[in-house]
Design a protein around this motif. Structure first.
Motif, mmCIF file in Angstrom:
data_model
loop_
_atom_site.group_PDB
_atom_site.id
_atom_site.type_symbol
_atom_site.label_atom_id
_atom_site.label_comp_id
_atom_site.label_asym_id
_atom_site.label_seq_id
_atom_site.Cartn_x
_atom_site.Cartn_y
_atom_site.Cartn_z
ATOM 1 N N THR A 102 -0.288 1.470 -14.898
ATOM 2 C CA THR A 102 -0.803 2.820 -14.696
ATOM 3 C C THR A 102 -1.893 3.085 -15.716
ATOM 4 N N SER A 103 -2.869 3.852 -15.284
ATOM 5 C CA SER A 103 -3.962 4.239 -16.167
ATOM 6 C C SER A 103 -4.492 5.580 -15.686
ATOM 7 N N GLY A 104 -4.208 6.621 -16.434
ATOM 8 C CA GLY A 104 -4.649 7.950 -16.026
ATOM 9 C C GLY A 104 -3.994 8.346 -14.716
ATOM 10 N N ASP A 105 -4.810 8.550 -13.688
ATOM 11 C CA ASP A 105 -4.266 8.929 -12.381
ATOM 12 C C ASP A 105 -4.227 7.750 -11.414
ATOM 13 N N SER A 106 -4.361 6.532 -11.922
ATOM 14 C CA SER A 106 -4.424 5.336 -11.093
ATOM 15 C C SER A 106 -3.192 4.448 -11.290
ATOM 16 N N VAL A 107 -2.741 3.849 -10.195
ATOM 17 C CA VAL A 107 -1.621 2.915 -10.221
ATOM 18 C C VAL A 107 -2.080 1.617 -9.562
ATOM 19 N N THR A 108 -1.831 0.491 -10.214
ATOM 20 C CA THR A 108 -2.101 -0.821 -9.644
ATOM 21 C C THR A 108 -0.770 -1.529 -9.463
ATOM 22 N N LEU A 109 -0.486 -1.909 -8.225
ATOM 23 C CA LEU A 109 0.788 -2.531 -7.889
ATOM 24 C C LEU A 109 0.545 -3.934 -7.341
ATOM 25 N N GLN A 145 0.838 -1.206 0.000
ATOM 26 C CA GLN A 145 0.000 0.000 0.000
ATOM 27 C C GLN A 145 0.877 1.262 0.000
ATOM 28 N N GLU A 146 1.898 1.261 0.842
ATOM 29 C CA GLU A 146 2.805 2.416 0.892
ATOM 30 C C GLU A 146 3.555 2.587 -0.429
ATOM 31 N N ALA A 147 3.988 1.476 -1.011
ATOM 32 C CA ALA A 147 4.703 1.554 -2.289
ATOM 33 C C ALA A 147 3.779 2.024 -3.408
ATOM 34 N N ALA A 148 2.522 1.607 -3.390
ATOM 35 C CA ALA A 148 1.560 2.053 -4.403
ATOM 36 C C ALA A 148 1.307 3.552 -4.275
ATOM 37 N N ARG A 149 1.234 4.040 -3.045
ATOM 38 C CA ARG A 149 1.086 5.492 -2.840
ATOM 39 C C ARG A 149 2.286 6.252 -3.397
ATOM 40 N N ALA A 150 3.489 5.723 -3.125
ATOM 41 C CA ALA A 150 4.696 6.374 -3.635
ATOM 42 C C ALA A 150 4.709 6.358 -5.167
ATOM 43 N N PRO A 159 6.962 5.685 -11.929
ATOM 44 C CA PRO A 159 6.275 5.040 -10.814
ATOM 45 C C PRO A 159 6.909 3.717 -10.383
ATOM 46 N N LEU A 160 7.513 2.981 -11.334
ATOM 47 C CA LEU A 160 8.154 1.715 -10.976
ATOM 48 C C LEU A 160 9.345 1.953 -10.058
ATOM 49 N N ALA A 161 10.164 2.924 -10.385
ATOM 50 C CA ALA A 161 11.326 3.237 -9.550
ATOM 51 C C ALA A 161 10.873 3.685 -8.160
ATOM 52 N N ALA A 162 9.795 4.455 -8.100
ATOM 53 C CA ALA A 162 9.287 4.908 -6.803
ATOM 54 C C ALA A 162 8.766 3.740 -5.977
ATOM 55 N N ALA A 163 8.060 2.825 -6.624
ATOM 56 C CA ALA A 163 7.526 1.654 -5.904
ATOM 57 C C ALA A 163 8.658 0.776 -5.392
ATOM 58 N N GLU A 164 9.638 0.504 -6.248
ATOM 59 C CA GLU A 164 10.770 -0.326 -5.830
ATOM 60 C C GLU A 164 11.561 0.335 -4.708
ATOM 61 N N GLY A 165 11.683 1.649 -4.764
ATOM 62 C CA GLY A 165 12.393 2.375 -3.713
ATOM 63 C C GLY A 165 11.652 2.383 -2.388
ATOM 64 N N ALA A 166 10.336 2.299 -2.430
ATOM 65 C CA ALA A 166 9.534 2.329 -1.210
ATOM 66 C C ALA A 166 9.413 0.964 -0.546
ATOM 67 N N LEU A 167 9.673 -0.107 -1.309
ATOM 68 C CA LEU A 167 9.547 -1.456 -0.745
ATOM 69 C C LEU A 167 10.821 -1.861 -0.013
ATOM 70 N N PRO A 168 10.682 -2.564 1.119
ATOM 71 C CA PRO A 168 11.872 -3.114 1.773
ATOM 72 C C PRO A 168 12.511 -4.192 0.901
ATOM 73 N N GLY A 169 13.749 -4.529 1.169
ATOM 74 C CA GLY A 169 14.495 -5.472 0.355
ATOM 75 C C GLY A 169 13.887 -6.860 0.244
ATOM 76 N N ALA A 170 13.061 -7.253 1.208
ATOM 77 C CA ALA A 170 12.473 -8.593 1.194
ATOM 78 C C ALA A 170 11.320 -8.717 0.204
ATOM 79 N N LEU A 171 10.821 -7.606 -0.306
ATOM 80 C CA LEU A 171 9.663 -7.628 -1.202
ATOM 81 C C LEU A 171 10.059 -7.178 -2.599
ATOM 82 N N ASP A 172 9.400 -7.784 -3.598
ATOM 83 C CA ASP A 172 9.667 -7.459 -5.002
ATOM 84 C C ASP A 172 8.372 -7.085 -5.700
ATOM 85 N N ALA A 198 4.628 9.611 -7.596
ATOM 86 C CA ALA A 198 5.652 9.809 -8.625
ATOM 87 C C ALA A 198 5.008 10.014 -9.986
ATOM 88 N N GLN A 199 3.990 9.217 -10.291
ATOM 89 C CA GLN A 199 3.304 9.356 -11.577
ATOM 90 C C GLN A 199 2.644 10.726 -11.688
#
Length: 113
Positions: A81-88, A46-51, A62-75, A55-56
């Motif tokens: 992305t679609s308009g103003d929406s992000v699905t992660l 949820q936090e990574a999707a917000r980030a 948005p991918l770089a922002a999501a990867e940067g927001a996730l801890p190392g244990a998660l991929d 970013a978008q």
């Protein structure tokens, strides 16, 4: 049957019961741990999707922002992305015999002018 023989018989049945229950208790503990990991993964996703949505909205990756927001244990399993929406989608780490699965989070954020 003497008391001594009766005690030995009882001790043997207790040992068999313990041997039978230990694998079941370990399995239940692993399943509870897996549920905890899934909940933690959903929260982090949820936090990574917000980030990613932020970013978008700012015109960044948005991918770089999501990867940067996730801890190392998660991929990141996938991001769309679609308009103003992000699905992660994020892969949940496997700690039990359950099959591997992902959690999905959708976030919308207005584009910043």
């Amino acid at each position: 049957m003497s008391r001594r023989a009766e005690r030995r018989s009882h001790a043997g049945s207790v040992a068999l019961e313990v041997v039978a229950l230990v694998p079941l208790l370990v399995l239940v503990a692993l399943l509870v741990l897996q549920l905890g990991v899934a909940g933690w993964s959903a929260s982090q996703a949820q936090e990574a999707a917000r980030a990613a949505a932020r970013a978008q909205s700012l015109g960044r990756d948005p991918l770089a922002a999501a990867e940067g927001a996730l801890p190392g244990a998660l991929d990141v399993a996938s991001i769309s992305t679609s308009g103003d929406s992000v699905t992660l989608r994020v892969r949940v780490p496997r700690v039990s015999p359950l099959p591997t699965f992902t959690v999905t989070r959708d976030v919308s954020m207005a584009v910043n002018p």
